[in-house]
Design a protein around this motif. Structure first.
Motif, mmCIF file in Angstrom:
data_model
loop_
_atom_site.group_PDB
_atom_site.id
_atom_site.type_symbol
_atom_site.label_atom_id
_atom_site.label_comp_id
_atom_site.label_asym_id
_atom_site.label_seq_id
_atom_site.Cartn_x
_atom_site.Cartn_y
_atom_site.Cartn_z
ATOM 1 N N ASN A 106 3.197 13.091 12.814
ATOM 2 C CA ASN A 106 2.315 13.897 11.959
ATOM 3 C C ASN A 106 2.462 13.585 10.474
ATOM 4 O OD1 ASN A 106 1.318 15.414 14.216
ATOM 5 N ND2 ASN A 106 3.266 16.494 14.212
ATOM 6 N N GLN A 107 2.834 12.359 10.171
ATOM 7 C CA GLN A 107 2.950 11.963 8.770
ATOM 8 C C GLN A 107 2.182 10.672 8.518
ATOM 9 O OE1 GLN A 107 6.855 12.012 6.996
ATOM 10 N NE2 GLN A 107 7.539 13.725 8.268
ATOM 11 N N GLY A 108 2.104 10.306 7.236
ATOM 12 C CA GLY A 108 1.468 9.055 6.865
ATOM 13 C C GLY A 108 2.417 7.889 7.057
ATOM 14 N N LEU A 109 2.024 6.736 6.580
ATOM 15 C CA LEU A 109 2.831 5.529 6.734
ATOM 16 C C LEU A 109 3.698 5.339 5.493
ATOM 17 C CD1 LEU A 109 -0.123 4.894 8.229
ATOM 18 C CD2 LEU A 109 1.099 2.782 8.709
ATOM 19 N N LEU A 144 0.835 -1.192 0.000
ATOM 20 C CA LEU A 144 0.000 0.000 0.000
ATOM 21 C C LEU A 144 0.874 1.246 0.000
ATOM 22 C CD1 LEU A 144 -2.805 -0.805 2.596
ATOM 23 C CD2 LEU A 144 -2.826 -1.106 0.126
ATOM 24 N N HIS A 145 0.429 2.238 -0.722
ATOM 25 C CA HIS A 145 1.045 3.560 -0.688
ATOM 26 C C HIS A 145 0.039 4.489 -0.013
ATOM 27 C CE1 HIS A 145 4.375 2.649 -3.564
ATOM 28 N NE2 HIS A 145 3.550 1.658 -3.846
ATOM 29 N N PHE A 146 0.482 5.150 1.041
ATOM 30 C CA PHE A 146 -0.418 5.954 1.849
ATOM 31 C C PHE A 146 -0.270 7.438 1.572
ATOM 32 C CE2 PHE A 146 -2.413 3.183 4.972
ATOM 33 C CZ PHE A 146 -1.677 2.023 4.836
ATOM 34 N N GLY A 147 -1.382 8.143 1.711
ATOM 35 C CA GLY A 147 -1.334 9.587 1.770
ATOM 36 C C GLY A 147 -0.935 10.040 3.167
ATOM 37 N N ASN A 148 -0.791 11.357 3.345
ATOM 38 C CA ASN A 148 -0.394 11.891 4.645
ATOM 39 C C ASN A 148 -1.549 12.022 5.624
ATOM 40 O OD1 ASN A 148 2.361 12.078 4.238
ATOM 41 N ND2 ASN A 148 2.214 14.091 3.301
ATOM 42 N N TYR A 170 6.017 -0.875 8.108
ATOM 43 C CA TYR A 170 5.830 0.521 7.775
ATOM 44 C C TYR A 170 6.343 1.381 8.924
ATOM 45 C CZ TYR A 170 2.752 -0.435 3.770
ATOM 46 O OH TYR A 170 2.241 -0.831 2.560
ATOM 47 N N ILE A 217 -4.767 -5.410 3.936
ATOM 48 C CA ILE A 217 -3.567 -5.426 4.767
ATOM 49 C C ILE A 217 -3.977 -5.097 6.188
ATOM 50 C CG2 ILE A 217 -1.385 -4.264 5.218
ATOM 51 C CD1 ILE A 217 -0.901 -4.125 2.262
#
Lengths: 114, 114
Positions: free
Chosen positions: B41-44, A103-107, B36, B102
């Protein structure tokens, strides 16, 4: 490198109001997801979406929630009538073909319900 | 169905010391495994993944993990940590069907002391 983008970064709403969280997945990805992370807790699966329909949803994803891919690029999560306990960080994610593609995540969008 | 257990909620270590973050999984089917990292304060962000082949996988930022099928583990290691490694680390598992979601563990907070 292409990335997942989410807007807004922070949304404050009053209890009972509707909110729409927006996501632009990576352009050639086919599988889309929403996850939720309540402050300091684990990342929880909400829903997966493939081929213009929901593939799977968790028990959190009740009738108050809906997802939509209104055009070829956006993927939205709508909460119809927000509750205090909906306050959390909401992450959109996408992945490509391949059983093991990550998976690629957004912020994320931080939703605060007052 | 799959599940992931991260036994340590917090791991404090001194800078330049080695670290191991533990992850165990359960599944009735073959799995794909991921680590991950989430900075404040960020995404994964994907650190590394195990799909098949060599059981030792190397990821970004000097991290590596070893898949152990008999112990159903996928522990994350780094021989020498830096202050910049301070973050939350999530182990994740995915089943071997295209529709599998996931699933994330509860996370381990790595704090580095100077």
């Amino acid at each position: 490198e292409p990335e997942v983008t989410q807007t807004p970064s922070h949304q404050v709403t009053q209890m009972g109001q509707e909110v729409i969280l927006r996501c632009v997945p990576i352009s050639n990805h086919l599988y889309f997801y929403w996850y939720r992370q309540i402050l300091g807790q684990k990342v929880e699966f909400l829903v997966s979406f493939y081929n213009n329909e929901i593939s799977e949803k968790s028990e959190i994803f009740d009738d108050q929630f809906s997802v939509e891919r209104p055009d070829g690029s956006n993927f939205t999560l709508k909460i119809r009538s927000t509750k205090l306990e909906d306050s959390a960080m909401y992450f959109c994610a996408s992945r490509g073909e391949g059983l093991g593609s990550p998976l690629h995540f957004g912020n994320g969008t931080r939703l605060t319900v007052t | 169905a799959q599940s992931v257990t991260q036994l340590d909620s917090q791991v404090p270590v001194f800078e330049e010391a080695p670290v191991e973050l533990r992850c165990n999984y359960s599944s009735s089917v073959s799995v794909y495994l991921f680590w991950y990292v989430q900075y404040p304060n960020q995404g994964l962000q994907l650190l590394l993944k195990y799909l098949s082949g060599s059981t030792l996988v190397k990821g970004i930022n000097g991290f590596e993990a070893e898949f152990n099928k008999s112990q159903t583990s996928f522990h994350l290691r780094k021989p020498s940590v830096h202050i910049s490694d301070t973050a939350e680390y999530f182990c994740a598992v995915k089943g071997d069907s295209s529709a599998s979601k996931i699933i994330f563990g509860s996370g381990t907070r790595l704090s580095i002391r100077p």
